[in-house]
Design an enzyme around this catalytic site. Structure first.
Site, short mmCIF file in Angstrom:
data_model
loop_
_atom_site.label_atom_id
_atom_site.label_comp_id
_atom_site.label_asym_id
_atom_site.label_seq_id
_atom_site.Cartn_x
_atom_site.Cartn_y
_atom_site.Cartn_z
N GLU A 49 2.65 -10.41 3.11
CA GLU A 49 2.10 -9.99 4.40
C GLU A 49 0.69 -10.53 4.50
OE1 GLU A 49 4.19 -5.64 4.75
OE2 GLU A 49 2.07 -5.77 5.15
N ASP A 60 -7.13 1.18 9.58
CA ASP A 60 -7.38 0.67 8.23
C ASP A 60 -8.53 1.39 7.53
OD1 ASP A 60 -5.52 -1.43 7.73
OD2 ASP A 60 -6.46 -2.53 9.37
#
Lengths: 266, 404
Positions: A49, A60
């Site tokens: 990824e 995040d």
């Protein structure tokens, strides 16, 4: 639909282990370095990824924020990312690569143009963190049409009704968020509870490949071996941060870490 | 051009996906947040129809926030500018010193109803943070306020209020260290704690439910103003309603009751800070903090940095509801520079007894530009939405003094 992602899961299953999936940020800390890292770790990976850095990443944690910040500081742009994917696929055509990012980056580029670019560069899948069900229906269709796997997420807060709808509309891979958190924080739930959630999802449709991510580290990875796949992201980004701080080579350090992770699940 | 729906409150003009005019808003959030915001939407829709809850809200507005805020004519300024009549809706007279008091109080009440014990909010100028901290204390909730480190230092008086009220102020040191980063960090906190924490977004931004709660709360301003206008003029006169725009929460509250009037009758004018002006500089639509909106970005789509002396306006985005008002032509948007806002403060405080904070000083600046061009029969009302004490240090640095 091309089957590189499905094949990666099949290959791992044959070896009786979960697929190992890395997450790094494309362009961290430079364009070339991020490609070198990916090339070097890909021998131990089943799926890669690559994060598209955005400067307002609301889901995040600190580690991925730092990686994104470095990448942006070094001037990474979406067109560079497509070029880097192309370079990666040139040497490793069968290794699936999934781009992961926030919808703003796609919206700004234009959905159709973005998908077209993904297709010609060799992107196998997409994860769009903030484009959730049912708002993602059209985009998912567009991906399907272009043989790109649109990976949906399921969180611990997702209701059963919603879960079923998400699974029904999902492509070959589903991403299960282990715990209520942003990326990279410690697991809040017991391993038992995470596995229970995982099994619940699997039971609804066993043919889907379900991967677990968020909070997976060297310490926790072996306990979750029973999953179809495991994603390690923040732990890798943290290793890049540490290497840069200590003036060491992130390529060798990250490769060592990924090797260790792999050893824990075989 | 987008058409506004008749007889539908502004906040309810969205489709089932949360989009206004097919273009603004939505729910661009992580899967983890979907269930909590759905629960919150259900709760809010129930509460806004619940007489007991509305009575509770009104009681808090009256007895805790001090009731109706004053509405008066600025005789000296009117005379000095020699055009339209200038009136002030002095929302800064509220207990809590800014319109954020309504929004913070309602959020604390909703948090209480939801059974959650923790409340988290973002703040730029510190007005929302301060009011949320006070409301949380009043209602026995644990409160966390996220604030950029640049804002913590330039809005120190409000930070002290928050801490004195028992809130934890979480410094945010990423990016530009201002509001945009504080909102991001607060949303991250929510993603990680949505099982026990209520998220109070500080302006009319964010996923659909958050901007709805915000604009619903501040609309108290226009409910009062409508009554005050009728009392004063016997009708709604030909009006210009001038309001500063950061995220846009005070303007939405100030305008809400007047949306259905023809724009020739009641004109709505929003004033942004010059270098944080997505609505008045033809910025593109972008997705920020969970919603599509006019937002300053670079070519690549990264969110742009803004610059304003005013912490409350130093934000690259704007409420999706302002996108709707702009594209439907119902409101128009302009901007004022730091310098113009300071000059407005100087003139207003020389002639009148009000002491606006830097945010409404931008609205006053537009009022000063506009009034001389208008007739005596025209009425301008400015929302004086924040008290100036918090910017005392900045005013002294910039102007050399702070009036008594």
């Amino acid at each position: 639909m091309k089957n590189s992602i499905n094949n990666a899961f099949k290959a791992a299953k044959k070896e009786n282990r979960p697929a190992l999936i890395s997450y790094t940020v494309c362009g961290d800390n430079t364009k070339d370095k991020s490609l070198q890292i990916l090339n070097s770790i890909s021998k131990d990976l089943d799926i890669a990824e690559w994060g598209i850095p955005h400067n307002c990443p609301t889901a995040d944690g600190k580690d991925i924020q730092n990686s994104s910040y470095r990448a942006l500081q070094n001037g990474i742009r979406l067109n560079d990312i497509f070029k880097l994917v192309k370079r990666f696929k040139k040497t490793k055509p069968s290794k699936p690569i999934i781009l992961m990012g926030y919808y703003q980056m796609i919206f700004n580029y234009g959905e159709k143009k973005f998908i077209r670019k993904c297709k010609v560069s060799g992107v196998d899948g997409l994860i769009v963190v903030d484009l959730s069900f049912p708002d993602n229906k059209n985009f998912a269709k567009l991906c399907m049409k272009n043989s790109i796997c649109f990976v949906q997420l399921i969180a611990p807060t997702t209701t059963v009704k919603r879960m079923k709808e998400i699974i029904r509309s999902s492509h070959e891979m589903i991403y299960m968020i282990s715990t209520i958190s942003t990326t990279g924080s410690a697991l809040k739930y017991s391993i038992k509870r995470i596995i229970k959630n995982y099994n619940f999802i699997k039971k609804i449709k066993p043919s889907k490949n379900v991967v677990i991510g968020f909070g997976i580290t060297e310490k926790t990875i072996s306990n979750l071996k029973s999953a179809d796949g495991l994603v390690v992201g923040s732990a890798i980004c943290r290793e890049i941060t540490r290497s840069l701080r200590d003036r060491q080579n992130p390529v060798t350090n990250v490769s060592k870490l990924v090797r260790k992770l792999k050893n824990k699940i075989i | 051009m987008i058409k506004l729906k008749k007889k539908t409150p502004l906040i309810d003009q969205h489709d089932k996906f949360g989009f206004y005019g097919n273009k603004f808003g939505g729910n661009y959030c992580a899967e983890t947040m979907r269930k909590p915001i759905e629960d919150l939407s259900k709760l809010f829709e129930k509460l806004r129809k619940d007489r007991k809850f509305l009575k509770k809200r009104d009681n808090y507005f009256k007895h805790y926030l001090g009731g109706e805020t004053p509405f008066f004519k600025l005789e000296n300024l009117t005379k000095h500018l020699g055009g339209a009549q200038i009136w002030c809706k002095d929302v800064s007279a509220i207990n809590g010193d800014a319109h954020k008091a309504y929004h913070a109080t309602v959020n604390a009440l909703i948090c209480k109803e939801s059974g959650k014990r923790y409340i988290a909010g973002d703040t730029g100028a510190g007005m929302f943070g301060k009011n949320l901290a006070m409301a949380a204390k009043k209602m026995n909730l644990k409160c966390k306020i996220f604030m950029g480190t640049k804002d913590i230092s330039r809005q120190a008086p409000n930070v002290k209020f928050m801490r004195d009220a028992g809130a934890e102020v979480v410094p945010v040191d990423s990016g530009s260290k201002t509001l945009v980063d504080a909102v991001s960090e607060c949303m991250r906190h929510y993603v990680s704690n949505c099982d026990n924490t209520h998220l109070a977004v500080g302006s009319a931004i964010g996923c659909n439910i958050f901007l709805k709660i915000c604009a619903w709360s501040t609309s108290q301003i226009s409910r009062e103003l409508k009554k005050q206008l009728i009392k004063e003029f016997g009708e709604i006169p030909k009006l210009k309603l001038i309001n500063v725009i950061g995220g846009g929460s005070s303007a939405l509250g100030f305008w809400n009751e007047f949306i259905e009037y023809d724009k020739k009758h009641v004109e709505l004018i929003g004033v942004e800070a010059k270098y944080a002006a997505p609505l008045s500089t033809n910025a593109r639509v972008a997705i920020l903090h969970g919603a599509a909106q006019y937002c300053l970005t670079d070519k690549e789509g990264q969110i742009a940095e803004t610059h304003s002396l005013s912490a409350g306006l130093d934000y690259p985005g704007s409420s999706p509801l302002h996108g709707l008002l702009k594209d439907s032509g119902r409101a128009r948007y302009t901007n004022a520079s730091d310098k113009e806002a300071l000059a407005a403060f100087k003139l207003i405080t020389k002639l009148e007894d009000i002491r606006p904070s830097l945010e409404p000083a931008h609205a006053w600046s537009e009022c000063i530009r506009l009034a001389p061009k208008l007739k005596k029969s025209d009425v301008i009302v400015v929302n004086n939405c924040g008290k100036g004490y918090k910017d005392k240090k900045i005013y002294i640095e910039q102007l050399g003094y702070y009036p008594k």
